[in-house]
Design a protein around this motif. Structure first.
Motif, PDB file in Angstrom:
ATOM      1  N   ILE A  95      56.748   2.472  55.417  1.00 51.23           N
ATOM      2  CA  ILE A  95      56.641   1.087  54.962  1.00 51.23           C
ATOM      3  C   ILE A  95      55.183   0.686  54.763  1.00 51.23           C
ATOM      4  O   ILE A  95      54.813   0.108  53.730  1.00 51.23           O
ATOM      5  CB  ILE A  95      57.329   0.141  55.963  1.00 51.23           C
ATOM      6  CG1 ILE A  95      58.839   0.396  55.993  1.00 51.23           C
ATOM      7  CG2 ILE A  95      57.043  -1.322  55.610  1.00 51.23           C
ATOM      8  CD1 ILE A  95      59.558  -0.272  57.150  1.00 51.23           C
ATOM      9  N   LEU A  96      54.336   0.993  55.743  1.00 50.29           N
ATOM     10  CA  LEU A  96      52.944   0.542  55.716  1.00 50.29           C
ATOM     11  C   LEU A  96      52.059   1.386  54.800  1.00 50.29           C
ATOM     12  O   LEU A  96      51.270   0.857  54.012  1.00 50.29           O
ATOM     13  CB  LEU A  96      52.366   0.557  57.134  1.00 50.29           C
ATOM     14  CG  LEU A  96      52.983  -0.397  58.152  1.00 50.29           C
ATOM     15  CD1 LEU A  96      52.372  -0.168  59.530  1.00 50.29           C
ATOM     16  CD2 LEU A  96      52.782  -1.846  57.725  1.00 50.29           C
ATOM     17  N   GLU A  97      52.191   2.691  54.893  1.00 48.78           N
ATOM     18  CA  GLU A  97      51.212   3.547  54.229  1.00 48.78           C
ATOM     19  C   GLU A  97      51.467   3.762  52.745  1.00 48.78           C
ATOM     20  O   GLU A  97      50.541   4.099  52.010  1.00 48.78           O
ATOM     21  CB  GLU A  97      51.122   4.887  54.954  1.00 48.78           C
ATOM     22  CG  GLU A  97      50.487   4.775  56.326  1.00 48.78           C
ATOM     23  CD  GLU A  97      50.030   6.120  56.853  1.00 48.78           C
ATOM     24  OE1 GLU A  97      49.253   6.800  56.166  1.00 48.78           O
ATOM     25  OE2 GLU A  97      50.466   6.471  57.955  1.00 48.78           O
ATOM     26  N   THR A  98      52.697   3.594  52.299  1.00 48.99           N
ATOM     27  CA  THR A  98      52.924   3.705  50.855  1.00 48.99           C
ATOM     28  C   THR A  98      52.186   2.586  50.121  1.00 48.99           C
ATOM     29  O   THR A  98      51.536   2.814  49.095  1.00 48.99           O
ATOM     30  CB  THR A  98      54.429   3.657  50.526  1.00 48.99           C
ATOM     31  OG1 THR A  98      55.020   2.498  51.130  1.00 48.99           O
ATOM     32  CG2 THR A  98      55.146   4.895  51.023  1.00 48.99           C
ATOM     33  N   GLU A  99      52.275   1.385  50.665  1.00 47.93           N
ATOM     34  CA  GLU A  99      51.572   0.258  50.044  1.00 47.93           C
ATOM     35  C   GLU A  99      50.067   0.395  50.233  1.00 47.93           C
ATOM     36  O   GLU A  99      49.282   0.039  49.340  1.00 47.93           O
ATOM     37  CB  GLU A  99      52.066  -1.062  50.637  1.00 47.93           C
ATOM     38  CG  GLU A  99      51.600  -2.308  49.902  1.00 47.93           C
ATOM     39  CD  GLU A  99      52.096  -2.404  48.468  1.00 47.93           C
ATOM     40  OE1 GLU A  99      51.516  -3.174  47.685  1.00 47.93           O
ATOM     41  OE2 GLU A  99      53.066  -1.696  48.108  1.00 47.93           O
ATOM     42  N   ALA A 100      49.642   0.936  51.377  1.00 47.40           N
ATOM     43  CA  ALA A 100      48.216   1.162  51.611  1.00 47.40           C
ATOM     44  C   ALA A 100      47.658   2.122  50.569  1.00 47.40           C
ATOM     45  O   ALA A 100      46.538   1.925  50.061  1.00 47.40           O
ATOM     46  CB  ALA A 100      47.991   1.727  53.008  1.00 47.40           C
ATOM     47  N   ALA A 101      48.421   3.158  50.222  1.00 45.15           N
ATOM     48  CA  ALA A 101      47.972   4.126  49.216  1.00 45.15           C
ATOM     49  C   ALA A 101      47.836   3.458  47.850  1.00 45.15           C
ATOM     50  O   ALA A 101      46.877   3.720  47.105  1.00 45.15           O
ATOM     51  CB  ALA A 101      48.947   5.300  49.141  1.00 45.15           C
ATOM     52  N   ARG A 102      48.795   2.602  47.507  1.00 45.74           N
ATOM     53  CA  ARG A 102      48.715   1.899  46.217  1.00 45.74           C
ATOM     54  C   ARG A 102      47.475   1.018  46.153  1.00 45.74           C
ATOM     55  O   ARG A 102      46.729   1.030  45.157  1.00 45.74           O
ATOM     56  CB  ARG A 102      49.969   1.046  45.994  1.00 45.74           C
ATOM     57  CG  ARG A 102      49.999   0.338  44.637  1.00 45.74           C
ATOM     58  CD  ARG A 102      51.172  -0.616  44.521  1.00 45.74           C
ATOM     59  NE  ARG A 102      51.010  -1.789  45.375  1.00 45.74           N
ATOM     60  CZ  ARG A 102      50.254  -2.846  45.057  1.00 45.74           C
ATOM     61  NH1 ARG A 102      49.564  -2.872  43.926  1.00 45.74           N
ATOM     62  NH2 ARG A 102      50.176  -3.869  45.892  1.00 45.74           N
ATOM     63  N   LEU A 103      47.237   0.273  47.221  1.00 45.14           N
ATOM     64  CA  LEU A 103      46.070  -0.608  47.255  1.00 45.14           C
ATOM     65  C   LEU A 103      44.769   0.185  47.243  1.00 45.14           C
ATOM     66  O   LEU A 103      43.790  -0.216  46.596  1.00 45.14           O
ATOM     67  CB  LEU A 103      46.124  -1.499  48.502  1.00 45.14           C
ATOM     68  CG  LEU A 103      47.259  -2.542  48.541  1.00 45.14           C
ATOM     69  CD1 LEU A 103      47.310  -3.225  49.904  1.00 45.14           C
ATOM     70  CD2 LEU A 103      47.081  -3.568  47.427  1.00 45.14           C
ATOM     71  N   ALA A 104      44.748   1.324  47.946  1.00 45.97           N
ATOM     72  CA  ALA A 104      43.549   2.156  47.989  1.00 45.97           C
ATOM     73  C   ALA A 104      43.199   2.682  46.604  1.00 45.97           C
ATOM     74  O   ALA A 104      42.011   2.757  46.241  1.00 45.97           O
ATOM     75  CB  ALA A 104      43.743   3.319  48.957  1.00 45.97           C
ATOM     76  N   ALA A 105      44.218   3.024  45.826  1.00 41.83           N
ATOM     77  CA  ALA A 105      43.972   3.516  44.461  1.00 41.83           C
ATOM     78  C   ALA A 105      43.314   2.451  43.602  1.00 41.83           C
ATOM     79  O   ALA A 105      42.513   2.757  42.713  1.00 41.83           O
ATOM     80  CB  ALA A 105      45.287   3.976  43.826  1.00 41.83           C
ATOM     81  N   GLU A 106      43.629   1.207  43.878  1.00 39.49           N
ATOM     82  CA  GLU A 106      43.109   0.104  43.076  1.00 39.49           C
ATOM     83  C   GLU A 106      41.777  -0.432  43.594  1.00 39.49           C
ATOM     84  O   GLU A 106      40.986  -0.996  42.828  1.00 39.49           O
ATOM     85  CB  GLU A 106      44.141  -1.032  43.043  1.00 39.49           C
ATOM     86  CG  GLU A 106      45.459  -0.634  42.381  1.00 39.49           C
ATOM     87  CD  GLU A 106      46.536  -1.701  42.521  1.00 39.49           C
ATOM     88  OE1 GLU A 106      46.288  -2.717  43.217  1.00 39.49           O
ATOM     89  OE2 GLU A 106      47.622  -1.512  41.949  1.00 39.49           O
ATOM     90  N   ARG A 107      41.489  -0.250  44.873  1.00 41.23           N
ATOM     91  CA  ARG A 107      40.355  -0.935  45.490  1.00 41.23           C
ATOM     92  C   ARG A 107      39.282  -0.003  46.054  1.00 41.23           C
ATOM     93  O   ARG A 107      38.219  -0.468  46.459  1.00 41.23           O
ATOM     94  CB  ARG A 107      40.870  -1.840  46.635  1.00 41.23           C
ATOM     95  CG  ARG A 107      41.849  -2.900  46.183  1.00 41.23           C
ATOM     96  CD  ARG A 107      42.420  -3.662  47.382  1.00 41.23           C
ATOM     97  NE  ARG A 107      43.347  -4.712  46.964  1.00 41.23           N
ATOM     98  CZ  ARG A 107      44.045  -5.479  47.806  1.00 41.23           C
ATOM     99  NH1 ARG A 107      43.913  -5.303  49.113  1.00 41.23           N
ATOM    100  NH2 ARG A 107      44.865  -6.422  47.354  1.00 41.23           N
ATOM    101  N   ARG A 108      39.530   1.288  46.142  1.00 42.22           N
ATOM    102  CA  ARG A 108      38.601   2.201  46.809  1.00 42.22           C
ATOM    103  C   ARG A 108      37.234   2.203  46.141  1.00 42.22           C
ATOM    104  O   ARG A 108      37.095   2.048  44.933  1.00 42.22           O
ATOM    105  CB  ARG A 108      39.176   3.615  46.882  1.00 42.22           C
ATOM    106  CG  ARG A 108      39.055   4.482  45.634  1.00 42.22           C
ATOM    107  CD  ARG A 108      39.925   4.040  44.481  1.00 42.22           C
ATOM    108  NE  ARG A 108      39.943   4.957  43.361  1.00 42.22           N
ATOM    109  CZ  ARG A 108      39.026   5.002  42.414  1.00 42.22           C
ATOM    110  NH1 ARG A 108      37.959   4.246  42.475  1.00 42.22           N
ATOM    111  NH2 ARG A 108      39.138   5.845  41.406  1.00 42.22           N
ATOM    112  N   THR A 109      36.227   2.413  46.979  1.00 44.55           N
ATOM    113  CA  THR A 109      34.853   2.533  46.508  1.00 44.55           C
ATOM    114  C   THR A 109      34.515   4.017  46.378  1.00 44.55           C
ATOM    115  O   THR A 109      35.220   4.875  46.933  1.00 44.55           O
ATOM    116  CB  THR A 109      33.873   1.887  47.500  1.00 44.55           C
ATOM    117  OG1 THR A 109      33.914   2.640  48.722  1.00 44.55           O
ATOM    118  CG2 THR A 109      34.232   0.433  47.767  1.00 44.55           C
ATOM    119  N   PRO A 110      33.441   4.362  45.668  1.00 48.08           N
ATOM    120  CA  PRO A 110      33.027   5.776  45.602  1.00 48.08           C
ATOM    121  C   PRO A 110      32.783   6.375  46.984  1.00 48.08           C
ATOM    122  O   PRO A 110      33.115   7.542  47.227  1.00 48.08           O
ATOM    123  CB  PRO A 110      31.732   5.720  44.783  1.00 48.08           C
ATOM    124  CG  PRO A 110      31.886   4.506  43.929  1.00 48.08           C
ATOM    125  CD  PRO A 110      32.615   3.514  44.791  1.00 48.08           C
TER     126      PRO A 110
END
Length: 236
Positions: A102-117
């Protein structure tokens, strides 16, 4: 089964744990008495009493009215000692894995959109560490946790970060338990590494839905493997 004189109580503690495992004792089963354990291990009753106190304090046993110790069911939510994990209700482990999905699938989606170099580089280093742990035939659970935590961090959601931190203690033991099952089974270890690589690739590409999908696959496979092991144990 004689005990060396060095750190006698902790040796007794380890021997009792071995006995519980070897004899496949279950919640409700009664341990031998202090006197019987003392005779079995060739020690006085004092270190036996100390070892039984440690077992009770760590939640593996409880004192029975009228004397003696009984194996008790251990709640994952109250898990404090690593030694307890083998006695946790398997259904609670499944609940933990479900929560991760539940938690980490959404975390992965957000990370793809927000991650820094910099965060991408951290994920890459953690992924390299997982690969190295496999090459060196190590369990690699700390490296696995670091990779997942880096993804959650890159979601830039402090509440999500705090939530994951709140289950880190349980999380670490569940992952270690799961990865230990893969030791010596190269195809399973290769599969886990490949799943991590696909998650990382999707995040690198900035593809949120794909990152979510890959994380869903990875964690669902982990849950499925645990359920299979649970069923095999029940039928053995």
């Amino acid at each position: 089964m004689k005990i060396e004189r060095k750190k006698v109580s902790m040796q007794v503690f380890d021997r009792i744990k071995e006995m519980i495992q070897q004899e496949k004792m279950k919640p409700g089963d009664k341990l031998p008495t202090e006197k019987q354990l003392s005779e079995m291990f060739g020690v006085s009753r004092t270190p036996v009493r100390e070892a039984l106190s440690v077992l009770e304090a760590s939640g593996l046993t409880t004192s029975k009215q009228g004397g003696g110790s009984v194996i008790q069911a251990t709640s994952l939510s109250n898990l404090m000692e690593e030694t307890q994990f083998e006695f946790v209700d398997p259904k609670e482990v499944l609940n933990l894995l479900e929560t991760r999905i539940i938690l980490e699938t959404e975390a992965a989606r957000l990370a793809a959109e927000r991650r820094t170099p910099e965060e991408l580089e951290e994920m890459k280093q953690n992924l390299d560490a997982i690969r190295l742990s496999q090459d060196e035939n190590q369990i690699g659970y700390k490296e696995d946790i670091a990779f997942h935590n880096a993804i959650v961090k890159a979601s830039h959601n402090p509440i999500l970060n705090q939530t994951i931190e709140g289950v880190t203690n349980l999380y670490e033991k569940a992952i270690r338990f799961s990865l230990m099952k893969n030791m010596g089974v190269s195809e399973k270890r290769v599969q886990v590494l490949s799943e991590h690589e696909r998650i990382y690739a999707a995040i690198c590409q900035g593809n949120g839905p794909k990152a979510k999908e890959e994380m869903q696959t990875h964690l669902s496979n982990a849950r499925k493997k645990f359920e299979e092991e649970l069923n095999q144990a029940a039928n053995s």
